[in-house]
Design an enzyme around this catalytic site. Structure first.
Site, PDB file in Angstrom:
ATOM      1  N   GLY A  46       0.838  -1.194   0.000  1.00 28.25           N
ATOM      2  CA  GLY A  46       0.000   0.000   0.000  1.00 28.25           C
ATOM      3  C   GLY A  46       0.868   1.237   0.000  1.00 28.25           C
ATOM      4  O   GLY A  46       2.015   1.207   0.462  1.00 28.25           O
ATOM      5  N   GLN A  51       3.184   9.915   1.139  1.00 30.60           N
ATOM      6  CA  GLN A  51       4.453   9.180   1.212  1.00 30.60           C
ATOM      7  C   GLN A  51       5.359   9.437   0.019  1.00 30.60           C
ATOM      8  O   GLN A  51       6.525   9.038   0.025  1.00 30.60           O
ATOM      9  CB  GLN A  51       4.194   7.678   1.326  1.00 30.60           C
ATOM     10  CG  GLN A  51       3.530   7.288   2.636  1.00 30.60           C
ATOM     11  CD  GLN A  51       3.385   5.791   2.728  1.00 30.60           C
ATOM     12  OE1 GLN A  51       2.421   5.230   2.200  1.00 30.60           O
ATOM     13  NE2 GLN A  51       4.332   5.136   3.376  1.00 30.60           N
ATOM     14  N   CYS A  93       5.723   0.122   7.663  1.00 31.46           N
ATOM     15  CA  CYS A  93       5.358   1.246   6.802  1.00 31.46           C
ATOM     16  C   CYS A  93       6.587   1.612   5.968  1.00 31.46           C
ATOM     17  O   CYS A  93       7.694   1.678   6.510  1.00 31.46           O
ATOM     18  CB  CYS A  93       4.931   2.431   7.666  1.00 31.46           C
ATOM     19  SG  CYS A  93       4.489   3.901   6.723  1.00 31.46           S
ATOM     20  N   LEU A  94       6.380   1.861   4.670  1.00 25.57           N
ATOM     21  CA  LEU A  94       7.505   2.223   3.807  1.00 25.57           C
ATOM     22  C   LEU A  94       8.191   3.502   4.285  1.00 25.57           C
ATOM     23  O   LEU A  94       9.373   3.706   4.019  1.00 25.57           O
ATOM     24  CB  LEU A  94       7.036   2.403   2.360  1.00 25.57           C
ATOM     25  CG  LEU A  94       6.512   1.141   1.663  1.00 25.57           C
ATOM     26  CD1 LEU A  94       5.964   1.497   0.288  1.00 25.57           C
ATOM     27  CD2 LEU A  94       7.599   0.080   1.553  1.00 25.57           C
ATOM     28  N   HIS A 135      -4.568   1.237   7.421  1.00 25.39           N
ATOM     29  CA  HIS A 135      -3.246   1.870   7.443  1.00 25.39           C
ATOM     30  C   HIS A 135      -3.170   3.016   6.419  1.00 25.39           C
ATOM     31  O   HIS A 135      -2.724   4.123   6.734  1.00 25.39           O
ATOM     32  CB  HIS A 135      -2.186   0.804   7.149  1.00 25.39           C
ATOM     33  CG  HIS A 135      -0.774   1.288   7.180  1.00 25.39           C
ATOM     34  ND1 HIS A 135       0.123   0.910   8.163  1.00 25.39           N
ATOM     35  CD2 HIS A 135      -0.080   2.114   6.346  1.00 25.39           C
ATOM     36  CE1 HIS A 135       1.297   1.502   7.919  1.00 25.39           C
ATOM     37  NE2 HIS A 135       1.194   2.230   6.821  1.00 25.39           N
ATOM     38  N   GLU A 136      -3.617   2.747   5.183  1.00 20.84           N
ATOM     39  CA  GLU A 136      -3.475   3.759   4.124  1.00 20.84           C
ATOM     40  C   GLU A 136      -4.444   4.921   4.323  1.00 20.84           C
ATOM     41  O   GLU A 136      -4.089   6.085   4.089  1.00 20.84           O
ATOM     42  CB  GLU A 136      -3.671   3.133   2.738  1.00 20.84           C
ATOM     43  CG  GLU A 136      -2.676   2.036   2.376  1.00 20.84           C
ATOM     44  CD  GLU A 136      -1.219   2.396   2.654  1.00 20.84           C
ATOM     45  OE1 GLU A 136      -0.848   3.574   2.549  1.00 20.84           O
ATOM     46  OE2 GLU A 136      -0.452   1.480   3.000  1.00 20.84           O
ATOM     47  N   HIS A 139      -3.098   7.200   6.801  1.00 20.79           N
ATOM     48  CA  HIS A 139      -2.043   8.055   6.233  1.00 20.79           C
ATOM     49  C   HIS A 139      -2.637   9.351   5.692  1.00 20.79           C
ATOM     50  O   HIS A 139      -2.059  10.431   5.846  1.00 20.79           O
ATOM     51  CB  HIS A 139      -1.357   7.346   5.056  1.00 20.79           C
ATOM     52  CG  HIS A 139      -0.082   6.649   5.408  1.00 20.79           C
ATOM     53  ND1 HIS A 139       1.001   7.287   5.938  1.00 20.79           N
ATOM     54  CD2 HIS A 139       0.296   5.348   5.259  1.00 20.79           C
ATOM     55  CE1 HIS A 139       1.995   6.418   6.117  1.00 20.79           C
ATOM     56  NE2 HIS A 139       1.591   5.228   5.717  1.00 20.79           N
TER      57      HIS A 139
HETATM   58 NI    NI Z   1       2.513   3.346   5.751  1.00 25.32          NI
END
Ligand code: NI
Length: 171
Positions: A46, A51, A93-94, A135-136, A139
């Protein structure tokens, strides 16, 4: 185009993104494609636009890691409608690389969103997809998964990140 992933510490990750109001434009379609490319390049399931430094309410998800085109999901201006049950599992998380923590989430989640053409739809996901949706979408509200951890764990993580930042290993 593959964008670099913005890391924890950048304020763009912790403010609410702007709603999308113009749909079906070449720029929006390009951004969605670039987000998938950036997500696959980073090996994530995701990615939210903040991000890649773009404070707009767009997220992409693909729990198949690019194996099944039917699982590609574009969420514009999304909101969670309902969550039920619970699951506890590792989440990362990236934007916070090298860390993974146990996070408790709803097991089954329903969200409403628009696609790149502006059409509204609802999606219900379980397990990994439920986790990814939560999660997304968080964000896009400026909330990171570490806000679900205990203060103790979160502070420990932040100290470790500061160390990485000081040694130049964070950007
Ligand atoms: Ni994330």
């Amino acid at each position: 185009m593959v964008y670099p992933i913005v890391k924890f510490g950048d304020p763009v990750l912790e403010r609410e993104a702007d709603n999308i109001t113009d749909f079906d434009t070449p720029d929006l379609h390009q951004l969605v494609e670039d987000m998938f490319d950036s997500m696959y390049a980073a090996k994530g399931v995701g990615l939210a636009a903040p991000q890649i430094g773009i404070s707009k309410k767009i997220a992409v998800i693909d729990c198949s890691n690019g194996e099944n085109p039917d699982e590609k999901l574009v969420l514009i201006n999304p909101q969670i409608l309902n969550g039920e049950g619970k699951q506890v599992g590792e989440e990362g998380c990236l934007s916070i690389p090298k860390f993974r923590e146990q996070v408790r989430r709803a097991k089954r989640v329903t969200a409403r969103a628009q696609n790149a053409k502006g059409e509204e739809f609802e999606i219900t996901g379980e397990d990994l997809l439920a986790r990814a949706l939560l999660h997304e979408i968080e964000h896009l509200q400026g909330r990171l998964y570490i806000t679900h951890l205990s203060t103790l764990k979160r502070d420990l993580m932040k100290r470790k990140i500061k160390k990485l930042q000081r040694s130049g290993d964070w950007v």
